[in-house]
Design a protein around this motif. Structure first.
Motif, PDB file in Angstrom:
ATOM      1  N   ALA A  27       0.831  -1.203   0.000  1.00 47.83           N
ATOM      2  CA  ALA A  27       0.000   0.000   0.000  1.00 47.83           C
ATOM      3  C   ALA A  27       0.861   1.248   0.000  1.00 47.83           C
ATOM      4  CB  ALA A  27      -0.931  -0.001   1.214  1.00 47.83           C
ATOM      5  N   LEU A  28       1.985   1.208   0.726  1.00 49.91           N
ATOM      6  CA  LEU A  28       2.868   2.370   0.761  1.00 49.91           C
ATOM      7  C   LEU A  28       3.479   2.633  -0.619  1.00 49.91           C
ATOM      8  CD1 LEU A  28       5.056   3.832   3.341  1.00 49.91           C
ATOM      9  CD2 LEU A  28       6.241   3.164   1.242  1.00 49.91           C
ATOM     10  N   VAL A  29       3.946   1.572  -1.273  1.00 49.46           N
ATOM     11  CA  VAL A  29       4.513   1.719  -2.612  1.00 49.46           C
ATOM     12  C   VAL A  29       3.473   2.288  -3.570  1.00 49.46           C
ATOM     13  CG1 VAL A  29       5.375   0.423  -4.610  1.00 49.46           C
ATOM     14  CG2 VAL A  29       6.317  -0.015  -2.328  1.00 49.46           C
ATOM     15  N   ALA A  30       2.236   1.790  -3.449  1.00 48.09           N
ATOM     16  CA  ALA A  30       1.150   2.293  -4.307  1.00 48.09           C
ATOM     17  C   ALA A  30       0.879   3.769  -4.040  1.00 48.09           C
ATOM     18  CB  ALA A  30      -0.109   1.466  -4.073  1.00 48.09           C
ATOM     19  N   SER A  31       0.981   4.168  -2.774  1.00 47.32           N
ATOM     20  CA  SER A  31       0.754   5.572  -2.420  1.00 47.32           C
ATOM     21  C   SER A  31       1.825   6.470  -3.027  1.00 47.32           C
ATOM     22  CB  SER A  31       0.739   5.731  -0.895  1.00 47.32           C
ATOM     23  OG  SER A  31       0.672   7.092  -0.531  1.00 47.32           O
ATOM     24  N   VAL A  32       3.082   6.041  -2.943  1.00 44.40           N
ATOM     25  CA  VAL A  32       4.168   6.830  -3.543  1.00 44.40           C
ATOM     26  C   VAL A  32       3.939   6.952  -5.051  1.00 44.40           C
ATOM     27  CG1 VAL A  32       6.641   6.900  -4.048  1.00 44.40           C
ATOM     28  CG2 VAL A  32       5.851   6.273  -1.751  1.00 44.40           C
ATOM     29  N   GLU A  33       3.538   5.852  -5.677  1.00 41.97           N
ATOM     30  CA  GLU A  33       3.252   5.899  -7.112  1.00 41.97           C
ATOM     31  C   GLU A  33       2.098   6.865  -7.411  1.00 41.97           C
ATOM     32  OE1 GLU A  33       4.486   4.547  -9.954  1.00 41.97           O
ATOM     33  OE2 GLU A  33       6.228   3.854  -8.818  1.00 41.97           O
ATOM     34  N   ASN A  34       1.120   6.880  -6.530  1.00 40.47           N
ATOM     35  CA  ASN A  34      -0.023   7.768  -6.708  1.00 40.47           C
ATOM     36  C   ASN A  34       0.392   9.242  -6.629  1.00 40.47           C
ATOM     37  OD1 ASN A  34      -2.899   8.325  -6.933  1.00 40.47           O
ATOM     38  ND2 ASN A  34      -2.819   8.902  -4.772  1.00 40.47           N
ATOM     39  N   SER A  91      -0.345  10.306  16.585  1.00 41.59           N
ATOM     40  CA  SER A  91      -0.141  10.578  18.008  1.00 41.59           C
ATOM     41  C   SER A  91       0.491   9.355  18.655  1.00 41.59           C
ATOM     42  CB  SER A  91      -1.470  10.907  18.690  1.00 41.59           C
ATOM     43  OG  SER A  91      -2.363   9.804  18.604  1.00 41.59           O
ATOM     44  N   GLY A  92       1.172   9.620  19.749  1.00 38.69           N
ATOM     45  CA  GLY A  92       1.752   8.516  20.507  1.00 38.69           C
ATOM     46  C   GLY A  92       3.016   7.964  19.894  1.00 38.69           C
ATOM     47  N   LYS A  93       3.463   6.865  20.500  1.00 40.84           N
ATOM     48  CA  LYS A  93       4.715   6.222  20.114  1.00 40.84           C
ATOM     49  C   LYS A  93       4.457   5.057  19.162  1.00 40.84           C
ATOM     50  CE  LYS A  93       7.863   8.458  22.603  1.00 40.84           C
ATOM     51  NZ  LYS A  93       9.128   8.990  22.048  1.00 40.84           N
ATOM     52  N   PRO A  94       5.465   4.707  18.357  1.00 43.77           N
ATOM     53  CA  PRO A  94       6.737   5.406  18.225  1.00 43.77           C
ATOM     54  C   PRO A  94       6.611   6.673  17.401  1.00 43.77           C
ATOM     55  CG  PRO A  94       6.635   3.628  16.629  1.00 43.77           C
ATOM     56  CD  PRO A  94       5.388   3.533  17.454  1.00 43.77           C
ATOM     57  N   VAL A  95       7.590   7.554  17.568  1.00 49.26           N
ATOM     58  CA  VAL A  95       7.682   8.742  16.719  1.00 49.26           C
ATOM     59  C   VAL A  95       8.847   8.512  15.754  1.00 49.26           C
ATOM     60  CG1 VAL A  95       8.018  11.234  16.627  1.00 49.26           C
ATOM     61  CG2 VAL A  95       6.825  10.213  18.578  1.00 49.26           C
ATOM     62  N   ALA A 143       3.013   9.061   2.418  1.00 48.87           N
ATOM     63  CA  ALA A 143       2.555   7.681   2.209  1.00 48.87           C
ATOM     64  C   ALA A 143       2.376   6.957   3.534  1.00 48.87           C
ATOM     65  CB  ALA A 143       3.548   6.937   1.318  1.00 48.87           C
ATOM     66  N   THR A 144       3.278   7.202   4.482  1.00 52.62           N
ATOM     67  CA  THR A 144       3.160   6.607   5.817  1.00 52.62           C
ATOM     68  C   THR A 144       1.934   7.171   6.538  1.00 52.62           C
ATOM     69  OG1 THR A 144       5.577   6.452   5.901  1.00 52.62           O
ATOM     70  CG2 THR A 144       4.387   6.168   7.974  1.00 52.62           C
ATOM     71  N   LYS A 145       1.722   8.451   6.402  1.00 50.14           N
ATOM     72  CA  LYS A 145       0.568   9.113   7.000  1.00 50.14           C
ATOM     73  C   LYS A 145      -0.730   8.497   6.492  1.00 50.14           C
ATOM     74  CE  LYS A 145      -2.769  12.365   6.213  1.00 50.14           C
ATOM     75  NZ  LYS A 145      -3.685  12.472   5.066  1.00 50.14           N
ATOM     76  N   GLU A 146      -0.792   8.163   5.209  1.00 48.02           N
ATOM     77  CA  GLU A 146      -2.019   7.599   4.637  1.00 48.02           C
ATOM     78  C   GLU A 146      -2.315   6.215   5.227  1.00 48.02           C
ATOM     79  OE1 GLU A 146      -1.543   7.873   0.404  1.00 48.02           O
ATOM     80  OE2 GLU A 146      -1.957  10.045   0.387  1.00 48.02           O
ATOM     81  N   MET A 148      -1.547   5.399   8.303  1.00 48.08           N
ATOM     82  CA  MET A 148      -2.069   5.723   9.634  1.00 48.08           C
ATOM     83  C   MET A 148      -3.527   6.160   9.543  1.00 48.08           C
ATOM     84  SD  MET A 148       1.041   7.837  11.366  1.00 48.08           S
ATOM     85  CE  MET A 148       2.446   6.984  12.064  1.00 48.08           C
ATOM     86  N   GLU A 149      -3.793   6.977   8.561  1.00 45.79           N
ATOM     87  CA  GLU A 149      -5.147   7.497   8.357  1.00 45.79           C
ATOM     88  C   GLU A 149      -6.148   6.368   8.129  1.00 45.79           C
ATOM     89  OE1 GLU A 149      -6.599  11.496   6.024  1.00 45.79           O
ATOM     90  OE2 GLU A 149      -5.356  10.060   4.931  1.00 45.79           O
ATOM     91  N   ASN A 150      -5.678   5.295   7.501  1.00 47.05           N
ATOM     92  CA  ASN A 150      -6.534   4.133   7.227  1.00 47.05           C
ATOM     93  C   ASN A 150      -6.496   3.088   8.333  1.00 47.05           C
ATOM     94  OD1 ASN A 150      -7.354   5.153   4.720  1.00 47.05           O
ATOM     95  ND2 ASN A 150      -5.543   4.327   3.697  1.00 47.05           N
ATOM     96  N   GLY A 151      -5.876   3.463   9.474  1.00 47.79           N
ATOM     97  CA  GLY A 151      -5.869   2.570  10.628  1.00 47.79           C
ATOM     98  C   GLY A 151      -4.910   1.411  10.528  1.00 47.79           C
ATOM     99  N   LYS A 152      -3.935   1.486   9.600  1.00 49.77           N
ATOM    100  CA  LYS A 152      -3.012   0.367   9.398  1.00 49.77           C
ATOM    101  C   LYS A 152      -1.773   0.467  10.283  1.00 49.77           C
ATOM    102  CE  LYS A 152      -5.583  -1.300   6.074  1.00 49.77           C
ATOM    103  NZ  LYS A 152      -6.339  -2.555   6.268  1.00 49.77           N
ATOM    104  N   LEU A 153      -1.428   1.674  10.701  1.00 53.02           N
ATOM    105  CA  LEU A 153      -0.266   1.887  11.553  1.00 53.02           C
ATOM    106  C   LEU A 153      -0.643   2.823  12.689  1.00 53.02           C
ATOM    107  CD1 LEU A 153       2.520   2.595   8.855  1.00 53.02           C
ATOM    108  CD2 LEU A 153       2.093   0.423  10.023  1.00 53.02           C
ATOM    109  N   LYS A 154       0.061   2.686  13.812  1.00 56.58           N
ATOM    110  CA  LYS A 154      -0.168   3.567  14.955  1.00 56.58           C
ATOM    111  C   LYS A 154       1.147   4.223  15.367  1.00 56.58           C
ATOM    112  CE  LYS A 154      -4.155   1.085  16.850  1.00 56.58           C
ATOM    113  NZ  LYS A 154      -4.697   0.366  18.024  1.00 56.58           N
ATOM    114  N   GLY A 155       1.038   5.490  15.765  1.00 57.78           N
ATOM    115  CA  GLY A 155       2.210   6.240  16.172  1.00 57.78           C
ATOM    116  C   GLY A 155       2.204   7.610  15.532  1.00 57.78           C
ATOM    117  N   THR A 156       3.376   8.216  15.408  1.00 57.76           N
ATOM    118  CA  THR A 156       3.503   9.569  14.873  1.00 57.76           C
ATOM    119  C   THR A 156       4.572   9.602  13.785  1.00 57.76           C
ATOM    120  OG1 THR A 156       2.944  10.463  17.061  1.00 57.76           O
ATOM    121  CG2 THR A 156       3.919  11.992  15.464  1.00 57.76           C
TER     122      THR A 156
END
Length: 475
Positions: A27-34, A91-95, A143-146, A148-156
């Motif tokens: 998904a991250l690779v696809a986001s960068v391509e997007n 928000s939260g760890k890890p940062v 891409a990492t933020k996206e 997180m936005e979709n609930g796939k990763l937690k942290g900052t």
């Protein structure tokens, strides 16, 4: 037939690599391509602006605006530097933070062509590829933020727009202001002529200004009434050049004469030069720095003038983190090497021809992780100061042909066309995939931090800068 077989091999290799990626990395690779088209536009805009140290107003705004447009919280003008900014999400760890540079070098303007011709005579150019650096790093952060936005990763996730890397070294002031205090691991990359998880250090350095003050007089009519600041400057540089025989091979000393007198028929009462001392270790650099400062006093005594020494800034060598390098290495292997069109290969070979290098083309093969050298060669970077305050993972990605002279028109040329663009997109993917690993696996973060603590040992970080604000108006 061979070309067809090679194309099939590349396709199979990419497919196998892609299959090994987990869903978040895919998904991250696809986001960068997007975002690729916009990232290229951003990079090209910064390439065209070509703004030098602390003057990167357009470049900083382009990056900060795109971060804001994509839902990141942007804080501009951090650490008292108008062109420095942060963009944060989550928000939260890890940062996890990612660095982005965007300053150019003076005097190397160049068109995006493989023969030397300035875009604008005397103007600046991105001879270190920082137009690609900032765009790729921001692409990875978004891409990492996206995810997180979709609930796939937690942290900052935290992007730091860091200006003035080529001169003054703004990251030192940003470190002093605590901008990495809450960060668990920092990611960085740099444009290169090869692709690698970078586990080599850099050179520590210190910059200082030496000024001599004498007495003006007519150079022919009454030179005995003059005390020449220019004489002191020449005696000083002569002393430095004799001293070179007695320093270790790891040490480098450079100087730039900024004022040696204005006219030939006046004994000059003022002279000035910028001096730089480097070594592979700060501990080796500091004694040389102290000796070179003493020599200024000797030159002043011989010329019967006064003198003044002013610290500009200084940076640490990079504190290597091999645990982080191993994570990056695996992601580079997943991505596989960059490939180039016949036109891009021809462009690269023409660059090599124009700069007197063997015409071997591009080099983006993925090699095994190197052993870390005790005394590497190369240049210096204020990423070193970041690395002594937070664990740092470094990456190099091919954006120019093999053996290209860095800080030259040739790198500017590649950074404004598809060879540079490909490297930029590749870097964004590798940085983002490494961030995914760190967000997904707390044990990896712990391992990287444990190595950082062990390598740093009892060393106390002390920034090598004068008191007060950054030198926004020059030195």
């Amino acid at each position: 037939m061979k070309k067809h077989l090679f194309a099939i091999f590349v396709l199979i290799s990419f497919t196998v690599s892609a299959q090994k990626m987990n869903s978040n990395k895919k998904a991250l690779v696809a986001s960068v391509e997007n975002h690729k088209t916009e990232l290229i536009k951003i990079s090209d805009s910064i390439w065209a602006a070509a703004e030098t140290a602390f003057e990167e107003h357009k470049s900083s705004k382009i990056l900060a605006d795109y971060a804001e447009k994509n839902g990141m919280k942007v804080e501009r003008g951090v650490a008292g530097i108008p062109t420095a900014f942060t963009a944060t999400y989550g928000s939260g760890k890890p940062v996890i933070s990612i660095l982005g540079e965007f300053d150019a070098l003076p005097g190397i303007s160049q068109k995006a062509q493989p023969t030397k011709e300035p875009l604008k005579e005397g103007a600046a150019g991105h001879g270190c590829g920082h137009n690609l650096f900032g765009a790729a790093s921001l692409g990875a952060a978004i891409a990492t933020k996206e995810l997180m936005e979709n609930g796939k990763l937690k942290g900052t996730i935290k992007f730091l727009g860091t200006p003035s890397e080529e001169k003054y070294f703004a990251k030192i002031w940003m470190v002093r202001e605590g901008l990495w205090d809450d960060v668990d691991v920092n990611l960085s990359w740099h444009p290169s002529a090869k692709t690698e998880a970078d586990v080599q250090s850099s050179l520590a350095l210190v910059d200082f200004k030496v000024e001599f003050y004498g007495q003006a007089a007519h150079a022919s009519g009454d030179p005995w009434n003059g005390r020449s600041a220019s004489d002191a400057l020449e005696l000083y540089t002569t002393g430095i050049n004799y001293y070179r025989e007695h320093i270790k091979p790891t040490v480098r000393i450079h100087y730039h004469i900024q004022d040696g007198g204005q006219v030939v028929n006046v004994v000059p009462d003022y002279s000035r030069l910028w001096v730089r001392v480097r070594d592979t270790k700060r501990s080796g650099m500091m004694p040389v720095y102290e000796q070179v400062k003493k020599m200024a006093e000797g030159a002043a005594i011989m010329a019967n003038v006064d003198y003044k020494i002013s610290l500009i800034s200084g940076i640490y060598e990079v504190l290597v983190n091999r645990s982080g390098g191993e994570i990056m290495q695996k992601n580079l292997e997943l991505l596989g090497p960059l490939t180039y069109t016949a036109e891009e290969t021809a462009f690269g070979k023409k660059i090599q021809e124009s700069t007197g290098k063997p015409q071997v083309g591009m080099d983006s093969q993925i090699r095994p992780l190197e052993e870390t050298k005790e005394h590497p060669g190369g240049g210096s970077t204020d990423v070193g100061d970041v690395s002594w305050n937070v664990p740092n993972i470094n990456l190099g990605v091919t954006v120019a042909p093999k053996d290209t002279p860095w800080h030259s028109w040739a790198v500017v040329a590649c950074g404004g066309m598809s060879i540079g663009h490909k490297g930029m997109v590749h870097a964004a993917k590798a940085l983002g995939m490494t961030a995914v690993d760190l967000f997904e696996n707390p044990k990896l973060v712990q391992k990287v931090k444990a190595e950082y603590i062990e390598r740093k040992g009892s060393e106390k970080y002390e920034p090598i800068i004068p008191d007060g604000p950054p030198p926004l108006n020059g030195i």
